[in-house]
Design a protein around this motif. Structure first.
Motif, PDB file in Angstrom:
ATOM      1  N   ILE A   1       0.852  -1.199   0.000  1.00 22.20           N
ATOM      2  CA  ILE A   1       0.000   0.000   0.000  1.00 22.20           C
ATOM      3  C   ILE A   1       0.886   1.247   0.000  1.00 22.20           C
ATOM      4  O   ILE A   1       1.380   1.698   1.042  1.00 22.20           O
ATOM      5  CB  ILE A   1      -0.948   0.001   1.227  1.00 22.20           C
ATOM      6  CG1 ILE A   1      -1.697  -1.326   1.321  1.00 22.20           C
ATOM      7  CG2 ILE A   1      -1.944   1.163   1.131  1.00 22.20           C
ATOM      8  CD1 ILE A   1      -2.503  -1.494   2.599  1.00 22.20           C
ATOM      9  N   ASP A   2       1.096   1.798  -1.188  1.00 21.46           N
ATOM     10  CA  ASP A   2       2.035   2.920  -1.336  1.00 21.46           C
ATOM     11  C   ASP A   2       1.624   4.137  -0.505  1.00 21.46           C
ATOM     12  O   ASP A   2       2.480   4.863   0.011  1.00 21.46           O
ATOM     13  CB  ASP A   2       2.135   3.324  -2.810  1.00 21.46           C
ATOM     14  CG  ASP A   2       2.769   2.229  -3.654  1.00 21.46           C
ATOM     15  OD1 ASP A   2       3.497   1.385  -3.086  1.00 21.46           O
ATOM     16  OD2 ASP A   2       2.534   2.208  -4.881  1.00 21.46           O
ATOM     17  N   ALA A   3       0.325   4.371  -0.360  1.00 22.56           N
ATOM     18  CA  ALA A   3      -0.144   5.551   0.383  1.00 22.56           C
ATOM     19  C   ALA A   3       0.304   5.501   1.846  1.00 22.56           C
ATOM     20  O   ALA A   3       0.630   6.543   2.435  1.00 22.56           O
ATOM     21  CB  ALA A   3      -1.673   5.647   0.304  1.00 22.56           C
ATOM     22  N   ASN A   4       0.335   4.305   2.437  1.00 27.47           N
ATOM     23  CA  ASN A   4       0.771   4.178   3.835  1.00 27.47           C
ATOM     24  C   ASN A   4       2.267   4.441   3.989  1.00 27.47           C
ATOM     25  O   ASN A   4       2.721   4.901   5.033  1.00 27.47           O
ATOM     26  CB  ASN A   4       0.462   2.774   4.365  1.00 27.47           C
ATOM     27  CG  ASN A   4      -1.023   2.516   4.504  1.00 27.47           C
ATOM     28  OD1 ASN A   4      -1.832   3.437   4.438  1.00 27.47           O
ATOM     29  ND2 ASN A   4      -1.400   1.258   4.676  1.00 27.47           N
ATOM     30  N   ALA A   5       3.028   4.122   2.948  1.00 28.88           N
ATOM     31  CA  ALA A   5       4.489   4.259   3.019  1.00 28.88           C
ATOM     32  C   ALA A   5       4.954   5.688   2.797  1.00 28.88           C
ATOM     33  O   ALA A   5       6.104   6.026   3.133  1.00 28.88           O
ATOM     34  CB  ALA A   5       5.138   3.336   1.991  1.00 28.88           C
ATOM     35  N   LYS A   6       4.107   6.540   2.266  1.00 31.05           N
ATOM     36  CA  LYS A   6       4.530   7.893   1.881  1.00 31.05           C
ATOM     37  C   LYS A   6       5.058   8.714   3.055  1.00 31.05           C
ATOM     38  O   LYS A   6       5.883   9.611   2.876  1.00 31.05           O
ATOM     39  CB  LYS A   6       3.370   8.644   1.213  1.00 31.05           C
ATOM     40  CG  LYS A   6       3.008   8.125  -0.173  1.00 31.05           C
ATOM     41  CD  LYS A   6       4.151   8.335  -1.156  1.00 31.05           C
ATOM     42  CE  LYS A   6       3.760   7.893  -2.556  1.00 31.05           C
ATOM     43  NZ  LYS A   6       4.896   7.960  -3.501  1.00 31.05           N
TER      44      LYS A   6
END
Length: 305
Positions: free
Chosen positions: A176-181
């Motif tokens: 989940i790229d959004a969580n890693a931002k």
């Protein structure tokens, strides 16, 4: 695996929650539970029994690699290093942000209590339902007081700030790229390495001058994604050691792991010189292995502090 979780729950609750059994089988199982008294066993025996049962479940169910349990041989080495680092502590708090079944966390808790005789508090985070249930059952059966979070650590869990973080990190991409931002270690393009994100999370939850002990790929600093990890480390944490585990423990060189030792800046912490680099000799070569442990002792006493 589901049967093991159900059985551990039944042992603690004193009843049988199995479904789909004949009345004769259900009665037989209730009698087996009734004959078992967990007070007959010390906590380390219970930990090892659960570990063996989990290993069998992994083999029978053919479960994915990230369910694998950290072997006691590796847990003992990490515990030995930690005992040297925290030898003068009266109390110690430890967090595992990817605890799995909590075997590594509880093994180190037992080892440090045995070797240092100090009061230890442990906390763990796990996102997977089955592994969290096994961890919670294991901790309860061992009668360990622990704070466990059924959460995804990358989603900013309100975990405690501790003296040390220890973890056998899952390897691969976080989906989940959004969580890693929100992480400095996130990848500029595509998915981020979950082990990079969890190293950052872990060290963000360590006190100033506190330590992180992570099981990581031996080639962690030799990948194209290492740039973001190294950039994050500058000025925030000190790389104090990277110790490769024996090659014989792994199927191939690409799977080899190492113990990464980081220390947060602040509270008098400094970059050690020299950094502890090396590779453990074979665990089967007891003389060479003991010599290497002595070298670690010397480094901790003369260089680290």
């Amino acid at each position: 695996m589901d049967s093991l979780i159900e059985t551990l729950g039944a042992i603690q609750n004193g009843d049988d929650n199995d479904q789909g059994l004949s009345s004769a089988d259900e009665k037989k199982l209730i009698n087996i539970y009734a004959a078992f008294d967990q007070d007959d066993y010390d906590r380390e025996t219970i930990r090892k029994a659960i570990q063996m049962a989990v290993l069998k479940a992994i083999r029978v169910d053919q479960i994915q690699a990230n369910y694998q349990i950290t072997p006691d041989t590796i847990a003992n080495v990490i515990g030995y290093i930690m005992a040297g680092v925290f030898h003068d502590k009266k109390q110690l708090s430890i967090l595992d942000p990817a605890m799995g079944t909590a075997n590594l966390l509880t093994a180190i808790d037992h080892q440090l209590q045995s070797s240092l005789g100090i009061d230890i508090t442990i906390s763990g985070i796990e996102n997977d339902d089955a592994m969290f249930e096994l961890a919670a059952d294991s901790v309860e059966l061992q009668k360990i007081h622990a704070e466990l979070f059924h959460e995804d650590a990358v989603q900013n869990v309100l975990a405690p700030v501790v003296d040390a973080v220890v973890s056998d990190l899952p390897i691969g991409y976080y989906p989940i790229d959004a969580n890693a931002k929100g992480f400095s270690t996130h990848s500029e393009t595509g998915h981020s390495y979950v082990h990079h994100l969890l190293i950052e999370f872990g060290m963000d939850h360590v006190k100033k001058g506190g330590f992180g002990f992570f099981l990581v790929p031996s080639q962690i600093f030799q990948t194209s994604e290492a740039k973001q990890l190294l950039k994050w480390m500058q000025g925030r944490v000190f790389l104090q050691g990277l110790l490769n585990l024996p090659k014989e423990l792994f199927q191939n060189s690409a799977a080899q792991k190492a113990i990464l030792i980081l220390q947060n800046s602040g509270n008098g912490a400094k970059q050690v010189d020299p950094v502890m680099l090396g590779e453990f000799p074979s665990f089967k070569d007891q003389q060479a292995f003991a010599k290497f442990l002595t070298e670690i002792d010397d480094w901790e006493q003369k260089d680290l502090f």
